[in-house]
Design a protein around this motif. Structure first.
Motif, short mmCIF file in Angstrom:
data_model
loop_
_atom_site.label_atom_id
_atom_site.label_comp_id
_atom_site.label_asym_id
_atom_site.label_seq_id
_atom_site.Cartn_x
_atom_site.Cartn_y
_atom_site.Cartn_z
N GLY A 176 -33.03 3.67 -44.92
CA GLY A 176 -34.15 4.47 -45.38
C GLY A 176 -34.42 5.66 -44.47
N LEU A 177 -34.33 5.46 -43.16
CA LEU A 177 -34.54 6.57 -42.22
C LEU A 177 -33.50 7.67 -42.42
CD1 LEU A 177 -35.48 4.76 -38.88
CD2 LEU A 177 -36.88 6.43 -40.13
N ILE A 178 -32.25 7.29 -42.66
CA ILE A 178 -31.21 8.27 -42.93
C ILE A 178 -31.52 9.06 -44.20
CG2 ILE A 178 -28.77 8.57 -43.53
CD1 ILE A 178 -28.19 6.11 -41.76
N ILE A 179 -31.97 8.34 -45.24
CA ILE A 179 -32.34 8.99 -46.50
C ILE A 179 -33.49 9.96 -46.29
CG2 ILE A 179 -33.38 8.56 -48.77
CD1 ILE A 179 -31.78 5.95 -48.87
N PHE A 180 -34.49 9.54 -45.49
CA PHE A 180 -35.66 10.38 -45.24
C PHE A 180 -35.29 11.61 -44.42
CE2 PHE A 180 -39.28 11.26 -42.30
CZ PHE A 180 -40.13 11.84 -43.23
N LEU A 181 -34.55 11.41 -43.33
CA LEU A 181 -34.19 12.52 -42.46
C LEU A 181 -33.31 13.54 -43.17
CD1 LEU A 181 -33.47 10.53 -39.16
CD2 LEU A 181 -35.43 12.01 -39.63
N ALA A 182 -32.47 13.06 -44.10
CA ALA A 182 -31.58 13.96 -44.85
C ALA A 182 -32.21 14.46 -46.14
CB ALA A 182 -30.26 13.24 -45.16
N SER A 183 -33.43 13.97 -46.46
CA SER A 183 -34.09 14.30 -47.74
C SER A 183 -33.14 14.04 -48.91
CB SER A 183 -34.56 15.76 -47.74
OG SER A 183 -35.55 15.97 -46.77
N PHE A 184 -32.43 12.92 -48.82
CA PHE A 184 -31.41 12.59 -49.83
C PHE A 184 -32.06 12.01 -51.08
CE2 PHE A 184 -28.51 9.34 -51.62
CZ PHE A 184 -27.45 10.17 -51.99
N LYS A 185 -31.59 12.44 -52.23
CA LYS A 185 -32.06 11.92 -53.50
C LYS A 185 -30.98 11.05 -54.13
CE LYS A 185 -36.00 14.09 -53.41
NZ LYS A 185 -37.28 13.34 -53.24
N MET A 186 -31.29 9.79 -54.38
CA MET A 186 -30.32 8.88 -54.96
C MET A 186 -30.08 9.21 -56.42
SD MET A 186 -31.18 5.19 -53.25
CE MET A 186 -32.95 5.37 -53.43
N PRO A 187 -28.89 8.87 -56.93
CA PRO A 187 -28.61 9.06 -58.36
C PRO A 187 -29.65 8.33 -59.20
CG PRO A 187 -26.61 8.50 -57.16
CD PRO A 187 -27.75 8.32 -56.20
N VAL A 188 -29.95 8.85 -60.37
CA VAL A 188 -31.00 8.28 -61.22
C VAL A 188 -30.79 6.80 -61.52
CG1 VAL A 188 -32.11 8.42 -63.50
CG2 VAL A 188 -31.60 10.51 -62.23
N PRO A 189 -29.57 6.35 -61.89
CA PRO A 189 -29.41 4.91 -62.16
C PRO A 189 -29.76 4.03 -60.96
CG PRO A 189 -27.54 6.14 -63.01
CD PRO A 189 -28.34 7.10 -62.18
N ALA A 190 -29.31 4.43 -59.76
CA ALA A 190 -29.60 3.65 -58.56
C ALA A 190 -31.09 3.67 -58.25
CB ALA A 190 -28.81 4.22 -57.37
N ASP A 191 -31.72 4.82 -58.44
CA ASP A 191 -33.15 4.96 -58.19
C ASP A 191 -33.95 4.05 -59.12
OD1 ASP A 191 -35.37 6.42 -56.84
OD2 ASP A 191 -35.79 7.04 -58.89
N ARG A 192 -33.54 3.98 -60.39
CA ARG A 192 -34.25 3.13 -61.35
C ARG A 192 -34.07 1.65 -61.04
NH1 ARG A 192 -33.19 6.21 -67.19
NH2 ARG A 192 -34.64 7.95 -66.79
N VAL A 193 -32.88 1.27 -60.62
CA VAL A 193 -32.63 -0.13 -60.26
C VAL A 193 -33.54 -0.52 -59.10
CG1 VAL A 193 -30.97 -1.72 -59.22
CG2 VAL A 193 -30.27 -0.25 -61.11
N ILE A 194 -33.61 0.32 -58.08
CA ILE A 194 -34.48 0.05 -56.93
C ILE A 194 -35.93 -0.05 -57.36
CG2 ILE A 194 -35.42 1.09 -54.81
CD1 ILE A 194 -32.59 2.07 -54.19
#
Length: 310
Positions: A176-194
């Motif tokens: 999560g910290l890596i995602i936050f620091l990089a401002s990374f947006k996950m693909p829509v299918p993965a985001d919906r699953v989460i």
């Protein structure tokens, strides 16, 4: 956050717990089922909730608040350990001494804190709550475990370290910290699953806790005054001390409310597991965890009322 909103949410969560008690009483959930659901919550649902909370644009001010929260958590764990040692260190019954020390210091941050934080503050709250969750795992699997060891020879430090590192929630925090620091947006299918998996965290956690409470049989001889002192420390004094420490560090807003909420949660269920692993009598641990959980219906709003006053 209005105190009434907090009270209503706690009442809602206790209603879900009562559903869990009812499920237990009618025999719909057996021990193996409860264990399986617990594993699903700890190893799948909670990590998804944590990763989803970090999926937001990087903010230097938010990161600064998170770092201050981490410092505050470290400080009040040290304070809690000192007070617990002073309060319970002279108890002649080693089993009761271990239970009261651990039970007063460690809150049910994962099972109750994260769902309550998510329901009240959403991803903004969970973002800061992960610091409390990380602190709990680090201290609980080092200091907490050591309380139940008879000697240093019986302490496997490498095993404790491995328990921390491979914990899915700790892994999720790093991801999560890596995602936050990089401002990374996950693909829509993965985001919906989460999102879908995360949405079951609150109701399922409360039902599983309620199912555990349904097995409790508390007799008078278990209600030792040391247990009540541990409940007072865990449910009231320690979260109030946490509040003052965080305010002294200039933590405010959602970061303050979330961290105090995590600190105000009742005794962690691991107190029962660690007691059993040490071949001790788990009855006082069950009594402490149960009473602390039931009383938190009143003590959490009290803590927040005091925070509003200061």
């Amino acid at each position: 956050m209005a105190l009434g909103q907090l009270t209503n949410q706690i009442i809602l969560m206790f209603v879900l717990m009562l559903i869990g008690v009812l499920i237990n009483k009618v025999g719909f959930m057996h021990t193996q089922t409860s264990n399986d659901l617990t594993n699903i919550l700890l190893y799948i649902v909670s990590p998804c909730l944590i990763i989803g909370a970090f999926e937001q644009n990087y903010s230097a001010s938010r990161m600064k608040q998170l770092m201050l929260v981490c410092v505050g958590i470290f400080l009040f764990y040290i304070v809690e350990m000192i007070i617990a040692k002073f309060s319970f260190g002279r108890i002649s019954n080693i089993n009761l001494q271990r239970i009261t020390k651990y039970g007063s210091i460690y809150s049910n941050a994962g099972f109750m804190g994260i769902p309550l934080t998510s329901a009240l503050f959403g991803n903004a709250g969970v973002f800061f709550a992960v610091a409390s969750l990380a602190g709990f795992n680090i201290f609980s699997w080092t200091h907490g475990v050591s309380l139940f060891k008879t000697s240093n020879k019986g302490t496997d430090h490498w095993q404790n370290f491995r328990e921390i590192i491979i914990n899915p929630n700790i892994i999720a925090i790093f991801v999560g910290l890596i995602i936050f620091l990089a401002s990374f947006k996950m693909p829509v299918p993965a985001d919906r699953v989460i999102h879908y998996v995360s949405s079951i965290n609150t109701p399922l956690s409360m039902i599983v806790i309620g199912n555990s409470l349904g097995n409790i049989k508390i007799s008078r001889q278990l209600i030792d005054w040391h247990l009540w002192l541990a409940i007072f420390l865990r449910n009231l004094l320690f979260p109030i001390l946490a509040m003052f420490i965080l305010q002294a560090l200039s933590v405010s807003g959602v970061a303050l409310a979330t961290t105090v909420l995590m600190a105000a949660c009742p005794t962690a269920g691991l107190v029962v597991l660690f007691t059993l692993q040490a071949y001790g009598d788990a009855s006082p641990a069950v009594a402490l965890m149960s009473l602390s959980t039931i009383l938190s219906l009143a003590t959490i709003p009290i803590v927040f009322a005091l925070m509003a006053a200061f």
